[in-house]
Write a protein that holds these residues in place. Structure first.
Motif, PDB file in Angstrom:
ATOM      1  N   VAL A 282       0.854  -1.188   0.000  1.00  0.00           N
ATOM      2  CA  VAL A 282       0.000   0.000   0.000  1.00  0.00           C
ATOM      3  C   VAL A 282       0.893   1.242   0.000  1.00  0.00           C
ATOM      4  O   VAL A 282       1.729   1.412   0.881  1.00  0.00           O
ATOM      5  CB  VAL A 282      -0.944   0.013   1.228  1.00  0.00           C
ATOM      6  N   ASN A 283       0.707   2.082  -1.001  1.00  0.00           N
ATOM      7  CA  ASN A 283       1.531   3.290  -1.161  1.00  0.00           C
ATOM      8  C   ASN A 283       3.022   2.966  -1.044  1.00  0.00           C
ATOM      9  O   ASN A 283       3.786   3.660  -0.362  1.00  0.00           O
ATOM     10  CB  ASN A 283       1.111   4.378  -0.163  1.00  0.00           C
ATOM     11  N   GLY A 284       3.403   1.890  -1.700  1.00  0.00           N
ATOM     12  CA  GLY A 284       4.812   1.534  -1.792  1.00  0.00           C
ATOM     13  C   GLY A 284       5.349   0.765  -0.607  1.00  0.00           C
ATOM     14  O   GLY A 284       6.495   0.330  -0.615  1.00  0.00           O
ATOM     15  N   GLU A 285       4.526   0.572   0.449  1.00  0.00           N
ATOM     16  CA  GLU A 285       4.993  -0.133   1.645  1.00  0.00           C
ATOM     17  C   GLU A 285       4.358  -1.521   1.728  1.00  0.00           C
ATOM     18  O   GLU A 285       3.139  -1.657   1.643  1.00  0.00           O
ATOM     19  CB  GLU A 285       4.623   0.660   2.903  1.00  0.00           C
TER      20      GLU A 285
ATOM     21  N   ILE B 187      -5.757   3.335  -6.920  1.00  0.00           N
ATOM     22  CA  ILE B 187      -5.301   2.482  -8.021  1.00  0.00           C
ATOM     23  C   ILE B 187      -5.043   1.096  -7.438  1.00  0.00           C
ATOM     24  O   ILE B 187      -4.322   0.968  -6.439  1.00  0.00           O
ATOM     25  CB  ILE B 187      -3.980   3.000  -8.643  1.00  0.00           C
TER      26      ILE B 187
ATOM     27  N   GLU C 230      -2.560   1.868  -4.464  1.00  0.00           N
ATOM     28  CA  GLU C 230      -2.119   3.249  -4.242  1.00  0.00           C
ATOM     29  C   GLU C 230      -3.336   4.055  -3.807  1.00  0.00           C
ATOM     30  O   GLU C 230      -4.391   3.995  -4.455  1.00  0.00           O
ATOM     31  CB  GLU C 230      -1.556   3.855  -5.535  1.00  0.00           C
ATOM     32  N   ILE C 231      -3.178   4.799  -2.711  1.00  0.00           N
ATOM     33  CA  ILE C 231      -4.258   5.672  -2.234  1.00  0.00           C
ATOM     34  C   ILE C 231      -3.749   7.107  -2.382  1.00  0.00           C
ATOM     35  O   ILE C 231      -2.734   7.481  -1.794  1.00  0.00           O
ATOM     36  CB  ILE C 231      -4.611   5.364  -0.767  1.00  0.00           C
ATOM     37  N   ILE C 232      -4.470   7.878  -3.187  1.00  0.00           N
ATOM     38  CA  ILE C 232      -3.977   9.170  -3.659  1.00  0.00           C
ATOM     39  C   ILE C 232      -4.936  10.273  -3.232  1.00  0.00           C
ATOM     40  O   ILE C 232      -6.143  10.051  -3.166  1.00  0.00           O
ATOM     41  CB  ILE C 232      -3.942   9.173  -5.220  1.00  0.00           C
TER      42      ILE C 232
END
Lengths: 264, 66
Positions: free
Chosen positions: B5-8, B35, B58-60
Motif C-alpha cells: 500500500v503506497n509503496g509499503e 489504483i 495506491e491511495i492518492i
C-alpha cells in the motif's frame, strides 16, 4: 477598471474564468495563509497536485477544504516524465470527481523541470480524444504551440523560465509570437518572480498568468497576492491601451518653441 | 493478508474490499482516488471492489501544487 469583473471572461474549453490570475497551491507555510492569499489574488482557478495519502496521518486537513468555493480546481500531472504516467494521473484526477480539466505536464529533465515537447504533444492528443480539457505546460516555442493547437489543446502554457526559479520571463517576445500564432488562450506559467513579470506577460499578450512560488514564498504571501492581481490587471489594460513604440533617440515632452532667453 | 500500500509492504488483518482498506487506515472515501494493481478504481465501487492478498494499492489525494 481595476477589478477582474471589468474585463472579458476568459474561456478555456467550456470553462469560463473571470480572473486572469491563476494560482498554484504548493509551498505555503499553512493552509490558512494559502486561503488568504487565494482570496487576495482574486483567482478563480487554482492548481493542485496528486500524491499518496500519508497513511500515518490519514486525517490531515485536505487542501480542497482550504480553497475558496469560487475557485475551479485544476489538477496537474507534475512529476510525470512519460506520456503514460501523465495520462494515468489525468485519469486519477478525473476519478477523484473534480471534472475533466487537467494541467498537463510531461517533463523531460529533472533539474530544469523542462517540458518534454514530444511527450507533451503525444499526451495532449490522447487526453483531448478522451474528452479532457487540456492546458499544456510547454516550452516557449511558437511552432510547438501551433502543433499543440492542431492536436486540440485548450490552452497553451509556455514557461517564462524554470519552475520556481523566479527568473521571470527570459524572452517575452516568445509570448507575443505564440499569441499571434494560436487562437486558444495563452497562459504564462512558471518562472514569474515578481509583479513586474506578471504585468510583462500580460502586456506581451498572455491571456492569463499562473503564479505559485512567487506568492507562496514571498515574505508576505497575502500582500504579494494582492500585488500580483494588480499587476495582471495593469498589464491587461496596458496592452489594451496600446503602448508607444520604442525609439532610439529622445523625443522631448516639453515644447521646443517658446523657450525663454535665460542664462548669461 | 499481505498488501503493498503506497509503496509499503504491509501485513494486515483480512479485508475484502477497497472500502474496507480505506476504513482500516482511517482514510475518508470522498477525499481520495485509488489504483489497484495499476487500474483506477472508480469511487462509486470502493465498497464492491475486491482486494486480494498480494495486491498493490495506491491511495492518492490532492495536495498543494503548481
Amino acid at each position: 477598471m481595476f477589478a477582474f469583473s471589468e474585463i472579458p471572461i476568459l474561456q478555456i474549453g467550456s470553462y469560463r474564468f473571470r480572473s486572469r490570475l491563476f494560482v498554484g497551491t504548493g509551498k505555503y507555510d499553512t493552509l490558512d495563509t494559502m486561503r488568504q492569499a487565494l482570496e487576495a489574488s482574486g483567482t478563480h482557478l487554482v492548481t493542485v497536485a496528486l500524491r499518496r495519502v500519508n497513511l500515518k496521518k490519514p486525517d490531515e486537513p485536505t487542501i480542497l477544504d482550504a480553497i475558496p468555493s469560487a475557485c475551479t480546481v485544476l489538477p496537474n500531472t507534475a512529476g510525470c516524465y512519460t506520456v503514460e504516467e501523465a495520462i494515468q494521473v489525468a485519469h486519477l484526477a478525473r476519478a477523484s470527481g473534480i471534472g475533466s480539466l487537467i494541467k498537463l505536464e510531461v517533463l523531460g529533465d529533472s533539474d530544469l523541470l523542462w517540458p518534454d515537447p514530444i511527450g507533451t504533444l503525444e499526451a495532449t492528443k490522447h487526453l483531448v480524444r478522451e474528452g479532457f480539457t487540456v492546458m499544456a505546460y510547454t516550452s516557449p516555442d511558437p511552432i510547438l504551440a501551433d502543433h499543440l493547437q492542431r492536436a486540440g489543446v485548450h490552452a497553451i502554457m509556455p514557461l517564462g523560465s524554470p519552475i520556481g526559479s523566479g527568473q521571470g520571463i527570459l524572452d517575452v517576445r516568445q509570448v507575443s509570437r505564440i499569441k499571434s500564432r494560436v487562437n486558444v488562450p495563452v497562459v504564462v506559467d512558471a518562472g514569474i518572480g515578481s509583479p513586474a513579470d506578471a504585468a510583462m506577460a500580460m502586456e506581451a499578450g498572455a491571456d492569463a498568468v499562473l503564479v505559485n512560488t512567487a506568492i507562496a514564498l514571498a515574505r508576505d504571501p497575502v500582500m504579494m497576492a494582492h500585488a500580483m492581481k494588480s499587476a495582471v490587471l495593469a498589464g491587461y489594460w496596458g496592452r489594451q491601451a496600446g503602448r508607444i513604440p520604442k525609439r532610439e533617440d529622445a523625443r522631448a515632452s516639453s515644447p521646443r518653441s517658446g523657450m525663454p532667453h535665460v542664462g548669461p | 493478508m499481505k498488501l503493498t500500500v503506497n509503496g509499503e509492504f504491509t501485513h494486515m488483518p483480512d479485508i475484502a474490499t477497497v472500502g474496507d482498506l480505506l476504513d482500516h487506515f482511517g482514510v475518508q472515501h470522498q477525499a481520495v482516488a485509488v489504483i489497484a494493481n495499476g487500474n483506477i478504481v472508480a469511487r462509486d465501487v470502493f465498497r464492491q471492489f475486491t482486494v486480494q492478498t498480494g495486491d498493490t494499492i495506491e491511495i492518492i489525494r490532492f495536495v498543494g501544487g503548481g
